[in-house]
Design an enzyme around this catalytic site. Structure first.
Site, PDB file in Angstrom:
ATOM      1  N   ASP A  16     -10.028 -14.715   9.973  1.00 46.69           N
ATOM      2  CA  ASP A  16     -10.292 -15.152   8.367  1.00 46.69           C
ATOM      3  C   ASP A  16     -11.554 -15.853   8.796  1.00 46.69           C
ATOM      4  OD1 ASP A  16     -10.553 -15.856   5.389  1.00 46.69           O
ATOM      5  OD2 ASP A  16      -8.808 -15.301   4.958  1.00 46.69           O
ATOM      6  N   ILE A  17     -12.319 -16.224   8.070  1.00 48.40           N
ATOM      7  CA  ILE A  17     -13.042 -17.503   8.893  1.00 48.40           C
ATOM      8  C   ILE A  17     -13.347 -18.115   7.390  1.00 48.40           C
ATOM      9  CG2 ILE A  17     -15.364 -16.206   6.864  1.00 48.40           C
ATOM     10  CD1 ILE A  17     -17.225 -17.132   9.047  1.00 48.40           C
ATOM     11  N   GLY A  38     -16.924  -8.650  -0.009  1.00 49.81           N
ATOM     12  CA  GLY A  38     -16.612  -8.950   1.100  1.00 49.81           C
ATOM     13  C   GLY A  38     -16.407 -10.063   1.665  1.00 49.81           C
ATOM     14  N   ASP A  40     -18.426 -13.066   1.218  1.00 51.89           N
ATOM     15  CA  ASP A  40     -18.933 -13.817   0.326  1.00 51.89           C
ATOM     16  C   ASP A  40     -17.883 -13.841  -1.022  1.00 51.89           C
ATOM     17  OD1 ASP A  40     -21.322 -15.692  -1.428  1.00 51.89           O
ATOM     18  OD2 ASP A  40     -21.322 -13.746  -2.022  1.00 51.89           O
ATOM     19  N   GLY A 129     -21.293  -5.689   7.334  1.00 53.60           N
ATOM     20  CA  GLY A 129     -20.319  -4.426   6.404  1.00 53.60           C
ATOM     21  C   GLY A 129     -21.171  -4.348   5.360  1.00 53.60           C
TER      22      GLY A 129
HETATM   23  P1  ADP Z   1     -22.864  -8.214   4.383  1.00 51.65           P
HETATM   24  O1  ADP Z   1     -22.942  -7.795   2.800  1.00 51.65           O
HETATM   25  O2  ADP Z   1     -24.370  -9.323   5.102  1.00 51.65           O
HETATM   26  O3  ADP Z   1     -22.786  -6.830   4.753  1.00 51.65           O
HETATM   27  P2  ADP Z   1     -19.778  -8.276   3.965  1.00 51.65           P
HETATM   28  O4  ADP Z   1     -19.691  -9.118   3.654  1.00 51.65           O
HETATM   29  O5  ADP Z   1     -20.017  -6.869   3.458  1.00 51.65           O
HETATM   30  O6  ADP Z   1     -21.318  -8.618   4.590  1.00 51.65           O
HETATM   31  O7  ADP Z   1     -19.537  -8.080   5.682  1.00 51.65           O
HETATM   32  C1  ADP Z   1     -20.053  -8.711   6.573  1.00 51.65           C
HETATM   33  C2  ADP Z   1     -18.471  -9.018   7.888  1.00 51.65           C
HETATM   34  O8  ADP Z   1     -18.174 -10.143   7.763  1.00 51.65           O
HETATM   35  C3  ADP Z   1     -17.996  -7.850   8.326  1.00 51.65           C
HETATM   36  O9  ADP Z   1     -17.959  -7.230   9.614  1.00 51.65           O
HETATM   37  C4  ADP Z   1     -16.497  -7.690   6.924  1.00 51.65           C
HETATM   38  O10 ADP Z   1     -15.460  -7.304   7.615  1.00 51.65           O
HETATM   39  C5  ADP Z   1     -16.953  -9.415   7.595  1.00 51.65           C
HETATM   40  N1  ADP Z   1     -15.807 -10.543   6.012  1.00 51.65           N
HETATM   41  C6  ADP Z   1     -15.513  -9.279   5.601  1.00 51.65           C
HETATM   42  N2  ADP Z   1     -14.309 -10.602   4.965  1.00 51.65           N
HETATM   43  C7  ADP Z   1     -14.184 -11.252   5.949  1.00 51.65           C
HETATM   44  C8  ADP Z   1     -13.156 -13.010   6.189  1.00 51.65           C
HETATM   45  N3  ADP Z   1     -12.604 -12.889   4.979  1.00 51.65           N
HETATM   46  N4  ADP Z   1     -13.614 -13.842   7.226  1.00 51.65           N
HETATM   47  C9  ADP Z   1     -14.143 -13.378   8.225  1.00 51.65           C
HETATM   48  N5  ADP Z   1     -14.909 -12.330   7.982  1.00 51.65           N
HETATM   49  C10 ADP Z   1     -15.054 -10.991   6.939  1.00 51.65           C
END
Ligand code: ADP
Length: 188
Positions: A16-17, A38, A40, A129
């Site tokens: 988890d970032i 997601g 964000d 995502g």
């Molecule tokens: P985008 O709209 O740019 O596609 P998303 O947020 O839908 O962005 O997804 C981008 C990536 O981030 C996906 O691989 C998703 O699984 C991942 N993601 C979602 N939550 C987290 C998190 N807490 N930490 C890291 N990566 C995440």
């Protein structure tokens, strides 16, 4: 599991970032800089009001952030001091400049990091995502963009991390890491 290269200090980890222990984390934002789902949503929930307010100011001042560009805000309640918000391309089949725009996200984020003397930075997998960019392609573009930036710029964060949320994404980035970095060793 973490996979690491020594030159540059680039690592891939699953997780988890929002928990990353770095100076700056990168957010896959939308061009309005309005809270989404997601990664964000996760970053805004963890970082709190300070991020919302700073995004609101940029929105009022500059109208948001175009695709392929990046803006910086404080990290609020996160461990990271900063969040760099970049806007990835929506996948439209690959012939609408998606690879160049995606590469630009990573490079503009690294440029903003270098300009702010950021020593360590963590990226999620931008655009793969909700924006639908195929993961095998995106992983190669992401790692190549980072490699090119380091080659072409004297100043870059010392430590660059990719924090991949799920196992499949992590695996695709590991495959891309060997492809991108091994290729450079055999062609030089
Ligand atoms: P985008 O709209 O740019 O596609 P998303 O947020 O839908 O962005 O997804 C981008 C990536 O981030 C996906 O691989 C998703 O699984 C991942 N993601 C979602 N939550 C987290 C998190 N807490 N930490 C890291 N990566 C995440």
């Amino acid at each position: 599991m973490t996979t690491q290269t020594s030159e540059p200090d680039l690592s891939l980890t699953q997780g988890d970032i929002t928990k990353a222990q770095v100076d700056a984390i990168v957010n896959a934002a939308n061009s309005e800089l309005i809270g989404g789902g997601g990664v964000d949503g996760a970053i805004r929930r963890a970082g709190g009001d300070e991020i919302e307010q700073a995004c609101g100011e940029i929105r009022r001042r500059e109208g948001g952030c175009p695709t392929g560009k990046a803006v910086i805000t404080p990290g609020g309640n996160l461990h990271a001091k900063y969040v760099i918000h970049t806007v990835g391309p929506v996948w439209e089949g690959g012939n609408s400049g998606e690879p160049e725009l995606l590469a630009s996200c990573y490079q503009e984020s690294l440029r903003l990091a270098a300009d702010n003397s950021i020593q360590s930075i963590a990226f999620p997998s931008i655009s793969t995502g909700i924006y639908g960019y195929p993961i095998e392609k995106a992983a190669v573009v992401a790692l190549t963009a980072v490699k090119d930036f380091i080659k072409e710029n004297n100043v870059a964060p010392k430590k660059i991390q990719f924090v991949l949320f799920d196992e499949a994404t992590h695996k695709h980035y590991m495959d891309a890491l060997s492809a991108v970095f091994l290729k450079s060793e055999t062609t030089h």
